[in-house]
Motif scaffolding. Structure first.
Motif, short mmCIF file in Angstrom:
data_model
loop_
_atom_site.label_atom_id
_atom_site.label_comp_id
_atom_site.label_asym_id
_atom_site.label_seq_id
_atom_site.Cartn_x
_atom_site.Cartn_y
_atom_site.Cartn_z
N HIS A 37 0.84 -1.20 0.00
CA HIS A 37 0.00 0.00 0.00
C HIS A 37 0.87 1.25 0.00
CE1 HIS A 37 -3.72 -2.27 0.88
NE2 HIS A 37 -2.93 -3.03 1.63
N ALA A 38 0.61 2.15 -0.93
CA ALA A 38 1.30 3.44 -0.96
C ALA A 38 0.70 4.36 0.10
CB ALA A 38 1.18 4.07 -2.34
N VAL A 39 1.56 5.08 0.79
CA VAL A 39 1.12 6.03 1.81
C VAL A 39 0.94 7.40 1.17
CG1 VAL A 39 1.70 7.14 3.99
CG2 VAL A 39 2.30 4.74 3.61
N PRO A 40 -0.23 8.01 1.29
CA PRO A 40 -0.43 9.35 0.71
C PRO A 40 0.62 10.32 1.22
CG PRO A 40 -2.51 8.44 1.51
CD PRO A 40 -1.44 7.53 2.01
N ASP A 41 1.14 11.12 0.32
CA ASP A 41 2.22 12.04 0.66
C ASP A 41 1.73 13.47 0.51
OD1 ASP A 41 4.69 12.84 1.46
OD2 ASP A 41 5.67 12.54 -0.48
N ALA A 42 2.05 14.28 1.49
CA ALA A 42 1.67 15.69 1.45
C ALA A 42 2.55 16.42 0.43
CB ALA A 42 1.83 16.33 2.82
N GLU A 43 2.00 17.47 -0.14
CA GLU A 43 2.77 18.26 -1.10
C GLU A 43 3.88 18.99 -0.36
OE1 GLU A 43 2.10 21.89 -4.34
OE2 GLU A 43 0.40 21.00 -3.26
N PRO A 44 5.12 18.86 -0.81
CA PRO A 44 6.23 19.51 -0.11
C PRO A 44 6.10 21.03 -0.17
CG PRO A 44 6.95 18.65 -2.22
CD PRO A 44 5.56 18.14 -2.00
N PRO A 45 6.58 21.73 0.84
CA PRO A 45 6.51 23.20 0.82
C PRO A 45 7.35 23.76 -0.32
CG PRO A 45 7.88 22.42 2.64
CD PRO A 45 7.21 21.22 2.07
N ARG A 46 6.89 24.85 -0.87
CA ARG A 46 7.61 25.46 -1.98
C ARG A 46 8.88 26.14 -1.48
NH1 ARG A 46 2.79 28.46 -5.46
NH2 ARG A 46 1.60 26.57 -5.98
N ALA A 47 9.89 26.11 -2.32
CA ALA A 47 11.16 26.74 -2.00
C ALA A 47 11.32 28.00 -2.82
CB ALA A 47 12.31 25.78 -2.27
N SER A 48 11.99 28.99 -2.26
CA SER A 48 12.32 30.19 -3.02
C SER A 48 13.47 29.89 -3.97
CB SER A 48 12.72 31.32 -2.06
OG SER A 48 11.66 31.64 -1.19
N LEU A 49 13.44 30.47 -5.14
CA LEU A 49 14.47 30.25 -6.17
C LEU A 49 14.73 28.77 -6.38
CD1 LEU A 49 17.07 32.99 -5.12
CD2 LEU A 49 15.07 33.22 -6.59
N PRO A 50 13.71 28.00 -6.75
CA PRO A 50 13.89 26.55 -6.89
C PRO A 50 14.90 26.15 -7.95
CG PRO A 50 11.80 27.24 -7.85
CD PRO A 50 12.35 28.42 -7.13
N TRP A 51 15.19 27.06 -8.90
CA TRP A 51 16.16 26.75 -9.95
C TRP A 51 17.59 26.77 -9.44
CZ3 TRP A 51 19.44 30.81 -10.13
CH2 TRP A 51 18.95 32.04 -9.68
N LEU A 52 17.82 27.34 -8.26
CA LEU A 52 19.16 27.45 -7.71
C LEU A 52 19.60 26.09 -7.16
CD1 LEU A 52 21.33 29.66 -7.25
CD2 LEU A 52 20.41 29.89 -4.93
N ARG A 53 20.70 25.56 -7.66
CA ARG A 53 21.20 24.25 -7.26
C ARG A 53 22.45 24.40 -6.40
NH1 ARG A 53 16.85 23.25 -8.56
NH2 ARG A 53 16.08 21.86 -10.19
N PRO A 54 22.72 23.40 -5.56
CA PRO A 54 23.92 23.48 -4.71
C PRO A 54 25.20 23.73 -5.49
CG PRO A 54 22.50 21.71 -3.95
CD PRO A 54 21.91 22.22 -5.22
N ARG A 55 25.31 23.15 -6.69
CA ARG A 55 26.55 23.33 -7.46
C ARG A 55 26.73 24.78 -7.91
NH1 ARG A 55 22.91 20.96 -11.08
NH2 ARG A 55 22.59 22.14 -13.03
N HIS A 56 25.62 25.53 -8.00
CA HIS A 56 25.71 26.92 -8.43
C HIS A 56 26.34 27.80 -7.35
CE1 HIS A 56 21.98 25.98 -11.11
NE2 HIS A 56 23.11 25.62 -11.70
N VAL A 57 26.17 27.43 -6.10
CA VAL A 57 26.58 28.30 -4.99
C VAL A 57 27.50 27.59 -4.00
CG1 VAL A 57 24.58 29.84 -5.12
CG2 VAL A 57 24.39 27.71 -3.84
N ARG A 58 28.19 26.55 -4.45
CA ARG A 58 29.01 25.77 -3.52
C ARG A 58 30.10 26.60 -2.86
NH1 ARG A 58 30.41 24.11 -8.68
NH2 ARG A 58 32.60 24.41 -9.28
#
Length: 450
Positions: free
Chosen positions: A129-150
Motif C-alpha cells: 500500500h502506498a502512503v499518501p504524501d503531502a505536497e512539499p513546501p515550496r522553496a524560493s528560487l527553486p532553480w538554484l542548485r547546490p553546485r551553483h553556490v558551492r
C-alpha cells in the motif's frame, strides 16, 4: 519594522525538532496512516516498509532524522535511529524487532513505530500500500542548485570577510570621524527623498541579507523559503532553512551567520569607499547614509528573545532542541507559580505544585540554558514592548497626524508630496505588519487545528 527607522530587522527561521524519549514513541496521538480508501494497512511482523529519502545526523546522545523534501525532523535515541536504519535496509517489522532485541536486550513495538514514522511522512509504502504524501513546501528560487553556490561554504570565504572587516576597523581607528551618526541619514533637505531612499536601501539590504541565508543553505543542499513575518512590533523578512538541522555544525553556523556576514561586508566596503571622499560632498553624504543603514540591523541581532540569527547560533551551541519554546513554557510556569504563591500567602495556605516544571524533563545542559534564556526572554520582551508603547508608537502617530494635517491646497506641491510620502511609506509599513501578523496567526491556528 513598524517604527520610523524603516525595515531593518530580520530573522532566520530554523525548524524545531520533536524530541522523543524512546525509539518507538514519536507521537503517541498520531493516527495510523494508510493508503487505501478502506482504511490503513495492517502492520504485521512480516510487513516491510519503503522509506522516503531520509537524512540522519548524530547530535550528542540523540540522532536527528529528517526528510529534506518536507522539512520534517525528529530527534530519536540510538535505538530509534537503528530501527530506521534496519527498516530502510528492507528488514520486516518482525526482523527489526529481533535485531534490536539482540543488540539492546530490550523489547520494541516496531509496528507502532512504523505508524508514527508514517504520520511524520517518512514512509512511502507499507507492504503493498502506498502512503499518501503531502505536497512539499515550496522553496524560493527553486532553480538554484547546490553546485551553483558551492563557494558559499568554502572555508576561505570567512577569512576574506574577516580580512575586509579588519581593514575597515583599521581605517576607522585612524579616521574616527568616518563613524556615521543619525544626521547622516538626513542627507537631503526633503524629508520625502530621505524616507523613500532609506526605505529602498533598507529593503534592498534586507533582501540581500536573507538571500545570504538562502544561498548558504542551498549550498548545503537545503531548500529554503523567504517570507515576511513579525517579531513583536517588528516587521521582518525571514528565511526558513530548517533542513540545515541535518548539516554539519560548520555548515549550520555558516548559514545562521551568513546574513550578519553580508551586512558587515557591505559596511566594511562602504567604510573603505568613504575614506577617500571629501566631507560635505554628495558622494560622502550618500556613502555615510548607506553605511548607517548597513549597520542598523546588527544591534537587532542581539535581541535573541525575538529569535534572530544569533538566537539560532545560541540554540545550536547550547544543544537545545527548542530554546524559545522551552524558555517560554518555563517562563509561563514560573509566572503561574508566582501568582499561586501570592494568592495562597494572602489566604494563609501553603502553595502546592499543581503543575510540573516543564524544564525538568530536559537534559541538564538544556535545562540550565532554558532557565537562563527564559529570563532574557521575559526581560527583553518587556523592555521591547515598553519602548514601543513609550516611544515608537507615539512617534508614528505624531508623524502620521502631521502628514494628514500637511495635506491640502494651502501647503503647496512640496508639502503635499512630503505628506503623501510619509503616509504611504510609514502607514504602509504598519498596515503590512498587521496583515502579516494576521496571516501568520491564522496559518498557525489552521496548522494547530490540523
Amino acid at each position: 519594522m513598524t517604527d520610523t527607522a524603516g525595515p531593518a530587522a530580520d530573522a532566520s527561521e530554523a525548524g524545531t525538532s520533536t524530541s522523543t524519549s524512546t525509539g518507538t514513541d514519536i507521537d503517541p496521538d498520531a493516527a495510523a496512516v494508510g493508503a487505501a480508501a478502506d482504511g490503513p494497512p495492517r502492520i504485521t511482523p512480516t510487513t516491510r516498509v519503503l522509506l522516503h529519502d531520509l537524512a540522519v545526523r548524530r547530535d550528542r546522545d540523540e540522532w536527528i532524522v529528517g526528510r529534506m523534501a518536507t522539512r520534517t525532523f525528529v530527534a530519536l535515541p540510538a535505538a530509534g535511529a537503528r530501527a530506521v536504519e534496519l527498516l530502510g535496509a528492507g528488514l520486516s517489522v518482525g526482523r527489526t524487532e529481533e535485531s534490536l532485541r539482540a543488540e539492546t536486550g530490550e523489547e520494541f513495538d516496531i509496528a507502532d513505530f512504523v505508524g508514527d514514522l508514517a504520520a511524520l511522512g517518512f514512509v512511502a509504502r507499507i507492504g503493498d500500500h502506498a502512503v499518501p504524501d503531502a505536497e512539499p513546501p515550496r522553496a524560493s528560487l527553486p532553480w538554484l542548485r547546490p553546485r551553483h553556490v558551492r563557494l558559499a561554504l568554502h572555508p576561505v570565504l570567512p577569512l576574506l570577510v574577516g580580512a575586509l572587516l579588519a581593514a575597515a576597523v583599521v581605517v576607522l581607528v585612524r579616521r574616527p570621524d568616518l563613524l556615521p551618526g543619525y544626521r547622516d541619514l538626513l542627507w537631503s533637505r526633503h524629508g520625502s527623498v530621505v524616507l523613500l531612499s532609506g526605505a529602498a536601501a533598507g529593503w534592498t539590504l534586507l533582501l540581500a541579507h536573507e538571500l545570504a541565508h538562502l544561498v548558504t543553505a542551498r549550498a548545503a543542499g537545503v531548500p529554503g523559503k523567504m517570507r515576511l513575518g513579525t517579531r513583536l512590533q517588528f516587521l521582518v523578512m525571514q528565511t526558513d532553512i530548517s533542513g540545515i538541522e541535518l548539516a554539519p555544525r560548520r555548515h549550520r553556523l555558516t548559514a545562521y551567520l551568513a546574513g550578519i556576514a553580508l551586512n558587515l561586508s557591505v559596511a566594511s566596503s562602504l567604510v573603505l569607499a568613504l575614506a577617500p571622499t571629501e566631507p560635505g560632498t554628495t558622494a560622502h553624504r550618500l556613502l555615510a547614509a548607506a553605511l548607517l543603514l548597513a549597520l542598523l540591523p546588527l544591534p537587532f541581532q542581539c535581541m535573541v528573545f525575538t529569535r534572530t540569527d544569533l538566537y539560532f547560533v545560541l540554540q545550536d551551541l547550547t544543544g537545545c532542541r527548542d530554546l524559545y519554546g522551552d524558555g517560554l513554557a518555563y517562563a509561563r510556569y514560573r509566572a503561574r507559580r508566582s501568582v499561586r504563591t501570592v494568592r495562597t500567602a494572602r489566604r494563609g495556605v501553603r502553595a502546592g505544585d499543581r503543575d510540573d516544571d516543564p524544564s525538568a524533563r530536559l537534559p541538564a545542559h538544556e535545562r540550565r540554558a532554558v532557565r537562563l534564556y527564559s529570563v532574557v526572554l521575559v526581560v527583553g520582551t518587556a523592555a521591547c514592548l515598553t519602548f514601543m508603547a513609550a516611544v515608537t508608537l507615539p512617534v508614528d502617530i505624531a508623524l502620521l497626524v502631521r502628514a494628514v494635517r500637511g495635506l491640502g491646497p494651502g501647503h503647496g506641491l512640496a508639502g503635499n508630496a512630503d505628506a503623501v510620502t510619509v503616509l504611504v511609506v510609514l502607514g504602509g509599513v504598519n498596515v503590512l505588519w498587521l496583515v502579516t501578523w494576521w496571516r501568520n496567526r491564522r496559518s498557525r491556528r489552521s496548522a494547530g487545528a490540523t
